[in-house]
Design a protein around this motif. Structure first.
Motif, PDB file in Angstrom:
ATOM      1  N   VAL A  29       0.843  -1.190   0.000  1.00 10.06           N
ATOM      2  CA  VAL A  29       0.000   0.000   0.000  1.00 10.06           C
ATOM      3  C   VAL A  29       0.875   1.235   0.000  1.00 10.06           C
ATOM      4  N   ASN A  30       0.688   2.049  -0.986  1.00 13.98           N
ATOM      5  CA  ASN A  30       1.380   3.333  -1.027  1.00 13.98           C
ATOM      6  C   ASN A  30       0.426   4.371  -0.467  1.00 13.98           C
ATOM      7  N   SER A  31       0.606   4.672   0.804  1.00 12.42           N
ATOM      8  CA  SER A  31      -0.422   5.461   1.467  1.00 12.42           C
ATOM      9  C   SER A  31      -0.125   6.955   1.484  1.00 12.42           C
ATOM     10  N   SER A  56      -4.702   4.261   0.759  1.00 10.52           N
ATOM     11  CA  SER A  56      -3.630   4.407  -0.222  1.00 10.52           C
ATOM     12  C   SER A  56      -4.018   5.426  -1.273  1.00 10.52           C
ATOM     13  N   TRP A  59      -3.697   1.976  -5.570  1.00 13.09           N
ATOM     14  CA  TRP A  59      -3.900   0.569  -5.237  1.00 13.09           C
ATOM     15  C   TRP A  59      -3.253  -0.345  -6.269  1.00 13.09           C
TER      16      TRP A  59
ATOM     17  N   GLY B 109       2.451   6.476   5.994  1.00 14.20           N
ATOM     18  CA  GLY B 109       2.868   6.554   4.612  1.00 14.20           C
ATOM     19  C   GLY B 109       4.150   7.359   4.541  1.00 14.20           C
TER      20      GLY B 109
END
Lengths: 151, 197
Positions: A29-31, A56, A59, B109
């Motif tokens: 997950v690139n949040s 994210s 996705w 993040g």
């Protein structure tokens, strides 16, 4: 930026923070500035899979991994950002709201994880479904209230 | 209410006693004082050999690294297999619990963590929160570790630098609770809630 609730494998060996037990979703997950959340009262070493809740901005990586399964097959609406909003949304939906094909996929998904769905009805809320998964992961202990009926 | 601080302003050498006089217990790796900072010369862990009053407490320190990785501070420390860890890299803050093995329970993040940042790790009942320069960056709910009243430093790699370490109870009286409620599922804390109710 929506929230997703995943069933996904537990990865890692717990030997160090670098290889800590964690949901596979954590690595996919690139949040952005948002947060990845995974709540795992379970002892992760005891299970091959877990629940994870993720935010994210993209996705793409998660979608490319078939081991990450969205519990209800959908993204939660974009306007849901807080836990009370998540809970209210899940309480507002029932299994009967899910189209038949996706409902069957949900049942298959849960039963593949060893979760008894025999008491689930079309009136069972998504919140109750989630609590059933939580109880399964939590060695049979169910948080109080909410009237969850899955055994 | 107990407060422990160490500004590491003393002669270069073994980590020894804090600027307040209480001692550090090093249980792994090598920690020294260098140029009035704490230097982890080889990956390791140490804790203040002095109790806080309770398990609702915070620990904080200033990052002195220029390249940040595996920089960590510990709370609710009992031994090297039982503690919470807030760990920084140059791009993230992550909360781990170590209960006979590390579990990653929440992470941010992408962030920009820099030299001079003050990282604070707060354990308040079941709510665990990490702040960067006073801004909450990540939180989670966990009930695995309670009743443990020591704090410290854990560095997952060598050449990590710390300054102005402190730990303190969140309120007078400490508030140590009984052992955890077995199996209680606390919830997805960053989203500030739980499954009960």
């Amino acid at each position: 930026m929506g929230i997703r609730i995943y069933i996904c494998p537990v990865i890692g060996d717990g030997l160090s923070p670098a290889t800590a037990w964690r949901p596979k979703a954590a690595d996919l997950v690139n949040s952005g500035v948002e947060r990845f959340e995974a709540v795992l009262q379970q002892r992760m070493a005891d299970f091959a899979w877990t629940l994870a809740i993720a935010r994210s901005s993209s996705w793409t990586a998660a979608d490319a991994d078939a081991q990450l399964e969205r519990v209800f097959g959908i993204d939660l609406p974009d306007n849901i950002n807080t836990w009370p909003e998540v809970k209210a949304f899940l309480q507002s939906k029932t299994v009967g709201d899910i189209p038949a094909a996706r409902r069957l996929a949900l049942q298959t998904r849960l039963e593949a994880k060893g979760i008894d769905t025999s008491q689930t009805t079309l009136q069972t809320t998504w919140w109750q479904v989630l609590r059933g998964i939580v109880r399964h992961l939590n060695n049979g202990v169910l948080p109080s209230e909410d009237g969850f009926s899955m055994s | 209410m107990t407060t422990l601080t160490d500004n590491f302003n003393r002669a270069n050498g073994a980590i020894g006693n804090s600027s307040e006089g209480w001692s550090w217990t090093v249980t792994g790796g090598t920690f020294t004082v260098a140029s009035n900072e704490c230097s982890c010369d080889s990956a390791g862990i140490m804790h203040a050999a002095s109790d806080l009053a309770g398990d609702d407490h915070f620990v904080e320190a200033t990052i002195r690294d220029t390249i940040i990785t595996n920089w960590g501070i510990t709370a609710r420390y009992a031994d090297d297999s039982n503690f919470y860890l807030a760990q920084a890299t140059s791009t993230s803050l992550t909360i781990f619990k170590n209960v006979s093995g590390f579990t990653q329970i929440a992470t941010t993040g992408s962030l920009t963590i820099a030299q001079g940042d003050v990282i604070k790790f707060e354990c308040n009942n079941s709510a665990l929160k990490v702040y960067e320069n006073g801004v909450e960056r990540v939180s989670v709910t966990d009930t695995s570790l309670t009743g443990q009243i020591r704090c410290g430093i854990r560095s997952g790699s060598s050449l990590r630098l710390y300054d102005d370490w402190s730990a303190a109870d969140l309120s007078a009286g400490g508030g140590t609770r009984p052992a955890k409620m077995a199996g209680y599922w606390a919830g997805y804390a960053g989203l500030s809630g739980g499954f009960a109710g």
